[in-house]
Design a protein around this motif. Structure first.
Motif, PDB file in Angstrom:
ATOM      1  N   ASP A  42      52.499  89.046  60.353  1.00  0.00           N
ATOM      2  CA  ASP A  42      53.446  89.789  59.513  1.00  0.00           C
ATOM      3  C   ASP A  42      53.924  89.005  58.297  1.00  0.00           C
ATOM      4  N   VAL A  43      53.087  88.152  57.725  1.00  0.00           N
ATOM      5  CA  VAL A  43      53.393  87.563  56.416  1.00  0.00           C
ATOM      6  C   VAL A  43      52.915  88.564  55.372  1.00  0.00           C
ATOM      7  N   ASP A  44      53.848  89.259  54.727  1.00  0.00           N
ATOM      8  CA  ASP A  44      53.449  90.324  53.818  1.00  0.00           C
ATOM      9  C   ASP A  44      53.493  89.918  52.358  1.00  0.00           C
ATOM     10  N   LEU A  45      53.864  88.666  52.050  1.00  0.00           N
ATOM     11  CA  LEU A  45      53.841  88.238  50.652  1.00  0.00           C
ATOM     12  C   LEU A  45      53.555  86.752  50.565  1.00  0.00           C
ATOM     13  N   VAL A  46      52.676  86.375  49.655  1.00  0.00           N
ATOM     14  CA  VAL A  46      52.402  84.982  49.297  1.00  0.00           C
ATOM     15  C   VAL A  46      52.801  84.792  47.841  1.00  0.00           C
ATOM     16  N   LEU A  47      53.629  83.791  47.577  1.00  0.00           N
ATOM     17  CA  LEU A  47      54.117  83.525  46.228  1.00  0.00           C
ATOM     18  C   LEU A  47      53.599  82.163  45.771  1.00  0.00           C
ATOM     19  N   ASN A  48      52.826  82.150  44.705  1.00  0.00           N
ATOM     20  CA  ASN A  48      52.317  80.911  44.124  1.00  0.00           C
ATOM     21  C   ASN A  48      53.269  80.474  43.006  1.00  0.00           C
ATOM     22  N   GLY A  71      61.382  90.404  54.892  1.00  0.00           N
ATOM     23  CA  GLY A  71      60.078  90.052  55.420  1.00  0.00           C
ATOM     24  C   GLY A  71      59.771  88.576  55.268  1.00  0.00           C
ATOM     25  N   ARG A  72      58.638  88.169  55.852  1.00  0.00           N
ATOM     26  CA  ARG A  72      58.214  86.774  55.800  1.00  0.00           C
ATOM     27  C   ARG A  72      57.466  86.499  54.498  1.00  0.00           C
ATOM     28  N   THR A  73      57.758  85.364  53.913  1.00  0.00           N
ATOM     29  CA  THR A  73      57.135  84.975  52.647  1.00  0.00           C
ATOM     30  C   THR A  73      56.703  83.519  52.733  1.00  0.00           C
ATOM     31  N   ILE A  74      55.497  83.216  52.249  1.00  0.00           N
ATOM     32  CA  ILE A  74      55.032  81.832  52.118  1.00  0.00           C
ATOM     33  C   ILE A  74      54.960  81.503  50.636  1.00  0.00           C
ATOM     34  N   VAL A  75      55.622  80.413  50.246  1.00  0.00           N
ATOM     35  CA  VAL A  75      55.661  79.952  48.858  1.00  0.00           C
ATOM     36  C   VAL A  75      54.788  78.704  48.760  1.00  0.00           C
ATOM     37  N   PHE A  76      53.875  78.681  47.804  1.00  0.00           N
ATOM     38  CA  PHE A  76      52.975  77.545  47.628  1.00  0.00           C
ATOM     39  C   PHE A  76      53.343  76.744  46.388  1.00  0.00           C
ATOM     40  N   ASP A 116      41.058  77.387  46.601  1.00  0.00           N
ATOM     41  CA  ASP A 116      42.434  77.205  47.072  1.00  0.00           C
ATOM     42  C   ASP A 116      43.228  78.495  46.939  1.00  0.00           C
ATOM     43  N   TYR A 117      42.971  79.248  45.877  1.00  0.00           N
ATOM     44  CA  TYR A 117      43.672  80.520  45.712  1.00  0.00           C
ATOM     45  C   TYR A 117      43.325  81.486  46.845  1.00  0.00           C
ATOM     46  N   LEU A 118      42.050  81.531  47.217  1.00  0.00           N
ATOM     47  CA  LEU A 118      41.653  82.425  48.302  1.00  0.00           C
ATOM     48  C   LEU A 118      42.224  81.966  49.641  1.00  0.00           C
ATOM     49  N   HIS A 119      42.293  80.654  49.864  1.00  0.00           N
ATOM     50  CA  HIS A 119      42.901  80.157  51.096  1.00  0.00           C
ATOM     51  C   HIS A 119      44.378  80.526  51.138  1.00  0.00           C
ATOM     52  N   ARG A 120      45.064  80.366  50.021  1.00  0.00           N
ATOM     53  CA  ARG A 120      46.477  80.758  49.977  1.00  0.00           C
ATOM     54  C   ARG A 120      46.628  82.253  50.239  1.00  0.00           C
ATOM     55  N   SER A 121      45.815  83.049  49.563  1.00  0.00           N
ATOM     56  CA  SER A 121      45.938  84.502  49.707  1.00  0.00           C
ATOM     57  C   SER A 121      45.646  84.949  51.134  1.00  0.00           C
ATOM     58  N   GLY A 122      44.795  84.189  51.840  1.00  0.00           N
ATOM     59  CA  GLY A 122      44.433  84.565  53.202  1.00  0.00           C
ATOM     60  C   GLY A 122      45.555  84.455  54.205  1.00  0.00           C
ATOM     61  N   ARG A 123      46.709  83.924  53.803  1.00  0.00           N
ATOM     62  CA  ARG A 123      47.854  83.858  54.725  1.00  0.00           C
ATOM     63  C   ARG A 123      48.487  85.230  54.911  1.00  0.00           C
ATOM     64  N   THR A 124      48.191  86.185  54.035  1.00  0.00           N
ATOM     65  CA  THR A 124      48.708  87.540  54.179  1.00  0.00           C
ATOM     66  C   THR A 124      47.541  88.502  54.336  1.00  0.00           C
ATOM     67  N   ALA A 125      47.859  89.763  54.660  1.00  0.00           N
ATOM     68  CA  ALA A 125      46.837  90.800  54.869  1.00  0.00           C
ATOM     69  C   ALA A 125      45.833  90.365  55.915  1.00  0.00           C
ATOM     70  N   ARG A 126      46.323  89.760  57.002  1.00  0.00           N
ATOM     71  CA  ARG A 126      45.438  89.266  58.056  1.00  0.00           C
ATOM     72  C   ARG A 126      45.172  90.369  59.079  1.00  0.00           C
ATOM     73  N   ALA A 127      43.953  90.372  59.573  1.00  0.00           N
ATOM     74  CA  ALA A 127      43.551  91.309  60.638  1.00  0.00           C
ATOM     75  C   ALA A 127      43.821  92.752  60.253  1.00  0.00           C
ATOM     76  N   GLY A 128      43.515  93.096  58.993  1.00  0.00           N
ATOM     77  CA  GLY A 128      43.628  94.477  58.565  1.00  0.00           C
ATOM     78  C   GLY A 128      45.001  94.891  58.093  1.00  0.00           C
ATOM     79  N   ARG A 129      46.001  94.025  58.167  1.00  0.00           N
ATOM     80  CA  ARG A 129      47.335  94.389  57.692  1.00  0.00           C
ATOM     81  C   ARG A 129      47.391  94.314  56.173  1.00  0.00           C
ATOM     82  N   SER A 130      48.453  94.871  55.599  1.00  0.00           N
ATOM     83  CA  SER A 130      48.612  94.861  54.150  1.00  0.00           C
ATOM     84  C   SER A 130      49.385  93.623  53.714  1.00  0.00           C
ATOM     85  N   GLY A 131      49.249  93.264  52.455  1.00  0.00           N
ATOM     86  CA  GLY A 131      49.944  92.095  51.934  1.00  0.00           C
ATOM     87  C   GLY A 131      49.894  92.058  50.420  1.00  0.00           C
TER      88      GLY A 131
END
Length: 610
Positions: free
Chosen positions: A325-331, A258-263, A340-355
């Motif tokens: 379809d970004v299902d994981l954010v890794l800090n 899956g897709r992952t964003i690392v901060f 900033d934490y909420l902005h980072r977290s908002g990259r996943t679970a968008r539009a009702g999807r899980s994350g």
């Protein structure tokens, strides 16, 4: 007076019969939405679109990813449909905090604008200003802009806001965080009064509330999915990890499906972490503000298209990014604050999807991380990595795809092996090509050497032999130089590896300062109190001593160029605390000079003794 509609707070399942056609949008837009698979509006869209179509000022509050773009974009298109736009005078502006968000808003609205015969243009830094000026001269109906570039175009006389009927401010809280509000107010002051204003923000803090009171007239307020991290489809985890285990655990999480964003915190950190993940066999790219706009666009496109599965980003570059379809954010590095934490977290679970949101924390960062979670309104599961025989609990094992830390370390090592094997294969191909090229050049050199010898009247065989001997000496010297460089490189790599082991693999953002915060930069700064230092250069040289002042708050320096104490032994301590005082012998001029005055002018001069 602001009016809050309670129906905006209802979940979508309570109104299953509402469609975009029921909201009053033009039929071509409704058909295009259906072709794109969008038939049922999200809560904030169902709440705001009717009021926006009616021309009312709208204040929308909702977390990132709740569907705000179509909430204001579709009504803007519908209201401008059928009108005419003059050159350099757009009829609507949409202000965004970042380039990426401006491009995403334009990409989302452009297909529907084409149906209605409306032209959109993105105006942001890092792109061609000449192209933007040319588009404005031809006529742009809707300008999607960042504040700085739009102000530059207005200053050049290439754009005027005198005909703007609708002004939209998207992600206003992010603009406040990035310091754009003075430019925003300057631009909104240029918009004629009486038009429609729409403001969308995740929070309504003091600065945002000031904008609302100053520019919105009796706005209707809609709040959906308030800016809290406690979203039912999003799970949060904090993993307390030892420094030596941070790098392999990061690689293991990033290597999942899956897709992952690392901060991370810094630009250098983004480049370094992305490189380390690639060495572990992960398809990772870096995204940060130090890259050109073209490079940022290509990186984001690769991530969206699946050519890269991991995006390593800084906070500034990641604001406003929308990727499905970004299902994981890794800090990897903790966020600076809860927003900033909420902005980072908002990259996943968008539009009702899980994350899932995972934050790595070193033991000394534990208290700060938990305080940040509390401020963000988040309940996060806590996991200590490395305890109980290195076995993971069920949640961690599901995230990293392994049952123990040993498996994670083994997988990270195997990823490094695969990367090394690929590198060996690539170098082998390059070596074969270099050898073939060398053989061709050698043959050409011998041919030219023979020709040159014949032109000089020398023996060609002797000339070829002399050239071969010189070539062998050069090759031997190059091999010795390469061997010396390899030894130096190995020593540097060994030293860097030891440093990484002590710091936990990833070096930036890992160590907080003594005051409980996070350092902002790529190098730790030690903020320990100043320590006493005593220094005396013996052998008749200069004496230098530093110690606490008797009056407190200062330091004392006793200095004598001849190595002794001041005449009379008087104290050099400053009478008033908080400063430094230097005591020097008055007669510290060079021995080879004497002081004299010019009799004519009275000005001092130096006269060298004979």
């Amino acid at each position: 007076m602001s009016v809050t509609t309670p129906e905006a707070l209802l979940p979508l399942d309570d109104e299953p019969t509402i469609t975009f056609a029921d909201l009053g949008l033009p039929q071509p837009v409704v058909r295009k939405l259906a072709e794109n698979g969008v038939t049922t509006p999200f809560p904030i869209q169902a709440a705001t679109i009717p009021d926006a179509l009616a021309g009312r000022d709208v204040l929308g509050r909702g977390r990132t990813g709740s569907g705000k773009t179509l909430s204001f974009g579709l009504p803007v298109l519908a209201r401008l449909s059928g009108g005419r736009t003059a050159a350099k005078r757009p009829r609507a502006i949409i202000l965004t905090p970042t380039r990426e968000l401006a491009m995403q808003v334009s990409d989302a609205l452009e297909p529907y604008g084409d149906l209605l015969g409306l032209r959109l243009k993105v105006v942001c830094g890092g792109t061609s200003m000449g192209n933007q000026i040319y588009a404005l001269e031809r006529g742009v109906d809707i300008l999607v802009a960042t504040p700085g570039r739009l102000r530059d175009l207005i200053g050049r006389g290439s754009c005027a806001l005198d005909d703007v009927e609708i002004a939209v401010l998207d992600e206003a809280d992010q603009m406040a965080d990035l310091g754009f509000l003075p430019e925003v107010t300057e631009l909104l002051d240029l918009v004629p009064p009486g038009g429609q204003r729409m403001l969308f923000s995740a929070t309504l803090e003091n600065e945002i509330d000031t904008l609302v009171k100053r520019y919105l007239v009796e706005p209707v307020s809609h709040e959906v999915d308030a800016a809290q991290g406690a979203v039912s489809t999003m799970s949060h985890h904090v993993m307390i990890v030892k420094p030596r285990d941070k790098a392999p655990l990061t690689a293991a999480i990033a290597a999942r499906e899956g897709r992952t964003i690392v901060f991370v915190r810094t630009q250098l950190g983004a480049d370094r972490v992305a490189g380390q993940l690639r060495e572990a066999g992960v398809r990772a790219d870096a995204l940060h503000g130090g890259m050109t706009q073209g490079a940022r666009t290509r990186t984001l496109s690769d991530f969206k298209d699946g050519r890269a599965s991991v995006l390593v980003a800084t906070d500034v570059a990641a604001r406003g990014i929308h990727v499905d379809d970004v299902d994981l954010v890794l800090n990897v590095d903790p966020a600076a604050d809860h927003k900033d934490y909420l902005h980072r977290s908002g990259r996943t679970a968008r539009a009702g999807r899980s994350g899932t949101v995972v934050s790595l924390a070193l033991p000394h960062q534990r208290r700060t991380i938990f305080r940040l979670m509390e401020d963000a309104g988040v309940h996060a599961a806590r996991h200590t990595i490395g305890g109980r025989g290195d076995l993971f609990d069920q949640d961690v094992a599901e995230i990293v795809g392994a049952r123990s830390l040993t498996e994670v370390q083994a997988e990270a090592a195997m990823g490094g092996v695969r990367h090394a094997e690929l590198e060996v294969a690539r170098l082998a191909r390059e070596l074969e090509g270099a050898r073939a090229r060398a053989a061709e050049l050698l043959e050409e050199a011998e041919r030219l050497t023979v020709r040159a010898a014949r032109e000089r009247g020398d023996d060609p065989a002797e000339a070829v032999a002399a050239a071969a001997e010189a070539r062998q000496r050069a090759v031997a010297e190059a091999e010795r130089a390469a061997e010396r460089e390899a030894i130096r490189e190995a020593r540097r790599a060994e030293k860097a590896a030891r440093t990484d082991d002590r710091r936990g693999g990833f070096r930036d953002g890992d160590r907080d300062d003594r005051r409980g915060g996070f350092r902002d930069g790529d190098r730790d700064r030690d903020r320990r109190p100043y320590q006493r230092r005593d220094r005396d250069e013996r052998g008749g040289g200069e004496g230098f001593r530093r110690g606490p002042s008797s009056s407190g708050g200062g330091f004392r320096r006793d200095r004598d160029d001849r190595g002794g104490h001041r005449p009379g032994g008087s104290s050099s301590t400053s009478s008033s605390g908080g400063g430094f005082r230097r005591d020097r012998d008055r007669d510290d001029r060079p021995r080879s000079t004497s002081y004299d005055r010019r009799p004519s002018t009275g000005k001092p001069r130096w006269k060298r003794d004979s």
